[in-house]
Design a protein around this motif. Structure first.
Motif, short mmCIF file in Angstrom:
data_model
loop_
_atom_site.label_atom_id
_atom_site.label_comp_id
_atom_site.label_asym_id
_atom_site.label_seq_id
_atom_site.Cartn_x
_atom_site.Cartn_y
_atom_site.Cartn_z
N LEU A 1 45.54 46.76 23.18
CA LEU A 1 44.36 46.18 23.80
C LEU A 1 44.05 46.48 25.21
O LEU A 1 42.90 46.20 25.86
CB LEU A 1 43.85 44.75 23.38
CG LEU A 1 43.87 44.38 21.89
CD1 LEU A 1 43.62 43.00 21.58
CD2 LEU A 1 42.74 45.21 21.14
N GLY A 2 45.34 46.45 25.90
CA GLY A 2 44.96 46.66 27.46
C GLY A 2 46.39 46.54 28.16
O GLY A 2 47.34 45.80 27.48
N MET A 3 46.38 46.64 29.24
CA MET A 3 47.72 46.60 29.84
C MET A 3 47.36 46.56 31.67
O MET A 3 46.24 47.19 31.86
CB MET A 3 48.71 47.67 29.82
CG MET A 3 48.36 49.11 30.26
SD MET A 3 49.92 50.31 29.77
CE MET A 3 49.80 50.35 28.17
N ARG A 4 48.09 45.97 32.28
CA ARG A 4 48.15 45.77 33.77
C ARG A 4 49.45 45.92 34.33
O ARG A 4 50.34 45.31 34.38
CB ARG A 4 47.36 44.56 34.12
CG ARG A 4 47.13 44.50 35.82
CD ARG A 4 46.05 43.11 35.79
NE ARG A 4 45.91 42.75 37.01
CZ ARG A 4 46.56 42.00 37.80
NH1 ARG A 4 47.62 41.20 37.04
NH2 ARG A 4 46.48 41.70 38.99
N VAL A 5 49.64 47.07 35.33
CA VAL A 5 51.20 47.55 35.75
C VAL A 5 51.10 47.50 37.13
O VAL A 5 50.49 48.07 37.59
CB VAL A 5 51.66 48.70 35.08
CG1 VAL A 5 52.94 48.94 35.13
CG2 VAL A 5 51.32 48.81 33.58
N TYR A 6 52.19 46.61 37.57
CA TYR A 6 52.43 46.87 39.08
C TYR A 6 53.33 47.84 39.32
O TYR A 6 54.46 48.07 38.88
CB TYR A 6 52.87 45.45 39.51
CG TYR A 6 53.44 45.32 41.00
CD1 TYR A 6 52.33 45.37 42.15
CD2 TYR A 6 54.47 45.55 41.49
CE1 TYR A 6 52.36 45.31 43.35
CE2 TYR A 6 54.80 45.35 42.85
CZ TYR A 6 54.01 45.47 43.77
OH TYR A 6 54.02 45.62 45.05
N HIS A 7 52.98 48.78 40.14
CA HIS A 7 53.59 49.90 40.87
C HIS A 7 54.11 49.60 42.19
O HIS A 7 53.36 49.36 43.39
CB HIS A 7 52.70 51.17 40.81
CG HIS A 7 52.44 51.78 39.46
ND1 HIS A 7 51.52 52.75 39.30
CD2 HIS A 7 53.11 51.55 38.38
CE1 HIS A 7 51.64 53.14 38.13
NE2 HIS A 7 52.38 52.10 37.37
N VAL A 8 55.48 49.48 42.29
CA VAL A 8 56.21 49.18 43.50
C VAL A 8 56.00 50.19 44.59
O VAL A 8 55.68 50.00 45.59
CB VAL A 8 57.78 49.11 43.26
CG1 VAL A 8 58.36 48.76 44.48
CG2 VAL A 8 57.88 47.99 42.19
N SER A 9 55.72 51.43 44.01
CA SER A 9 55.66 52.64 44.85
C SER A 9 54.39 52.58 45.76
O SER A 9 54.15 52.94 46.92
CB SER A 9 55.47 54.06 44.17
OG SER A 9 54.74 53.92 42.93
N SER A 10 53.20 52.06 45.21
CA SER A 10 51.95 51.93 45.82
C SER A 10 51.57 50.61 46.14
O SER A 10 50.34 50.54 46.86
CB SER A 10 50.99 52.65 45.14
OG SER A 10 50.67 52.06 43.84
N ASP A 11 52.39 49.51 45.82
CA ASP A 11 52.14 48.19 45.69
C ASP A 11 50.68 47.95 45.34
O ASP A 11 49.72 47.34 46.07
CB ASP A 11 52.21 47.76 47.36
CG ASP A 11 51.67 46.34 47.58
OD1 ASP A 11 52.11 45.57 46.77
OD2 ASP A 11 51.79 46.00 48.71
N SER A 12 50.44 48.44 44.18
CA SER A 12 49.03 48.47 43.41
C SER A 12 49.02 48.02 41.89
O SER A 12 50.13 48.45 41.63
CB SER A 12 48.09 49.33 43.84
OG SER A 12 48.50 50.48 43.32
N TYR A 13 48.15 47.69 41.41
CA TYR A 13 48.17 47.73 39.99
C TYR A 13 47.39 48.87 39.25
O TYR A 13 46.54 49.14 40.04
CB TYR A 13 47.45 46.36 39.48
CG TYR A 13 48.49 45.26 39.56
CD1 TYR A 13 49.04 44.74 38.50
CD2 TYR A 13 48.29 44.40 40.91
CE1 TYR A 13 49.86 43.65 38.80
CE2 TYR A 13 48.97 43.31 40.91
CZ TYR A 13 49.88 42.89 39.70
OH TYR A 13 50.77 41.81 40.00
N GLU A 14 47.87 49.25 38.11
CA GLU A 14 47.21 50.35 37.39
C GLU A 14 46.78 49.60 36.03
O GLU A 14 47.76 48.92 35.43
CB GLU A 14 48.17 51.44 37.01
CG GLU A 14 47.60 52.45 35.88
CD GLU A 14 48.36 53.32 35.39
OE1 GLU A 14 47.99 54.22 34.52
OE2 GLU A 14 49.58 53.39 35.78
N THR A 15 45.53 49.73 35.82
CA THR A 15 44.98 49.21 34.58
C THR A 15 44.44 49.79 33.47
O THR A 15 43.65 50.89 33.82
CB THR A 15 43.69 48.11 35.11
OG1 THR A 15 44.48 47.10 36.04
CG2 THR A 15 43.20 47.27 33.93
N GLN A 16 44.55 49.58 32.06
CA GLN A 16 44.06 50.25 31.20
C GLN A 16 43.38 49.42 30.00
O GLN A 16 43.95 48.39 29.96
CB GLN A 16 45.28 50.96 30.52
CG GLN A 16 46.21 51.90 31.15
CD GLN A 16 45.35 53.16 31.69
OE1 GLN A 16 44.01 53.44 31.19
NE2 GLN A 16 45.92 54.17 32.49
#
Length: 357
Positions: free
Chosen positions: A116-131
């Motif tokens: 239904l969705g996801m929210r992932v923290y990326h250490v490399s960019s210090d930001s979240y990717e959201t689907q």
């Protein structure tokens, strides 16, 4: 959406009848103080804790379920909501409702789950990717493995420690379903949460911080004010006139803010290379990539390799939560919930394939 109460719990507004009362009845039954049913008592382990209902002083007819905030203990929570089961409609659904649900994701019966969705923290960019849910519905039998593996990628590497811990927790839930014939669940989800930030080890080399030190979550302040302690909540403050004010936090949705953008900068701590505790000491000793004599050279790439790619210590388990949520379509039964069991088994197979490959 889900709101946050000043005491750290979350508030889920009761849905219109019959869904809302049915979900409330489910929680009341499972968390009844007089409950002595072994099956229901064990089920509590896999749900958010339930603290009854709550209504705003200015709107006593608005009812909210008061639940544990499963994300609270995480600094950079990575969150995924997966609907489980071969059917997302209950036995009492109309033909129109069935058609509507089936058309949303025709593969539900074959795959047994839907992201239904996801929210992932990326250490490399210090930001979240959201689907969002459209991402999940775009996944096919051929792409579902890669689609779910995105949730476990830090931007640097695949978090196999998190996948392994998630499999163990889903297997425990499957065990419970294999042993009960009291309840059937429809349109219910598993909420996956894990810590996205680096382990509590910080190295400072020429003012370059390579990993962040885990911060103590912020909570209640003096005077009843509340600080936001993660990136996926609304904060509710009680004002002097008794009104309840819901201030919009960064990226909260009805499933713990899985599909709105959020990004907060890390607060870097300054530490020397001196090891702070025995756990960190073990991290250094276990590393074959760095030795003390290398520290006077240009070791930035090597340090990144150690702290971003180093597998978890064998004795440590990843910080992971997997909880069942959404119970507006739970019904009494006298048979095993084969649809839910089918979905759990298929999900475990996919997770195991990601881990093995």
């Amino acid at each position: 959406g889900i709101l946050q109460h000043p005491d750290g719990t979350v508030l889920k507004q009761l849905q219109p009848p019959p869904r809302g009362p049915r979900e409330q009845e489910f929680y009341n039954k499972v968390y009844d103080s007089d409950c002595c049913d072994r099956i229901l008592l064990e089920l509590r382990e896999y749900l958010p804790k339930y603290f009854g209902v709550w209504s705003p002083p200015t709107a006593p007819n608005d009812t909210y379920l008061k639940l544990e905030d499963v994300t609270r203990k995480f600094n950079k929570p990575c969150i995924m909501d997966v609907k489980i089961g071969q059917k997302s409609y209950d036995p009492y659904a109309s033909a129109e409702k069935i058609q509507q649900q089936v058309s949303k994701y025709p593969l539900m019966e074959e795959i047994g789950f839907l992201v239904l969705g996801m929210r992932v923290y990326h250490v490399s960019s210090d930001s979240y990717e959201t689907q969002n849910q459209h991402y999940g519905r775009s996944l096919t039998k051929e792409t579902v493995k890669d689609g779910i593996s995105k949730f476990f990628h830090s931007g640097y590497c695949l978090r196999k420690d998190v996948i392994a811990a998630s499999i163990q927790k889903v297997e425990k839930i499957l065990e419970w379903f294999e042993g009960q014939t009291q309840l059937n669940f429809y349109a219910s989800s598993l909420l996956f949460v894990y810590e996205g930030s680096c382990q509590a080890t910080t190295v400072r080399l020429s003012d370059v911080t390579l990993a962040e030190k885990r911060r103590v979550p912020k909570g209640l302040l003096s005077g009843g004010d509340v600080l936001e302690y993660n990136n996926n909540i609304h904060v509710i403050n009680s004002t002097e006139n008794g009104k309840i004010e819901a201030s919009v936090g960064k990226g909260l949705s009805k499933f713990y803010a899985l599909h709105k953008k959020s990004c907060s900068k890390r607060h870097h701590s300054q530490l020397s290379l001196e090891v702070e505790n025995s756990e960190q000491e073990n991290v250094w000793k276990s590393s074959t990539c760095i030795t003390q004599e290398h520290l006077n050279g240009n070791v930035l790439p090597q340090l990144e390799k150690v702290f971003y790619h180093m597998p978890a210590e064998p004795k440590e388990s990843a910080k992971v939560e997997v909880r069942m949520i959404d119970f507006a379509h739970v019904f009494p039964s006298n048979t095993k919930d084969e649809g839910y069991i089918y979905g759990l088994k298929n999900l475990i197979t996919v997770l195991q394939n990601i881990l093995d490959n």
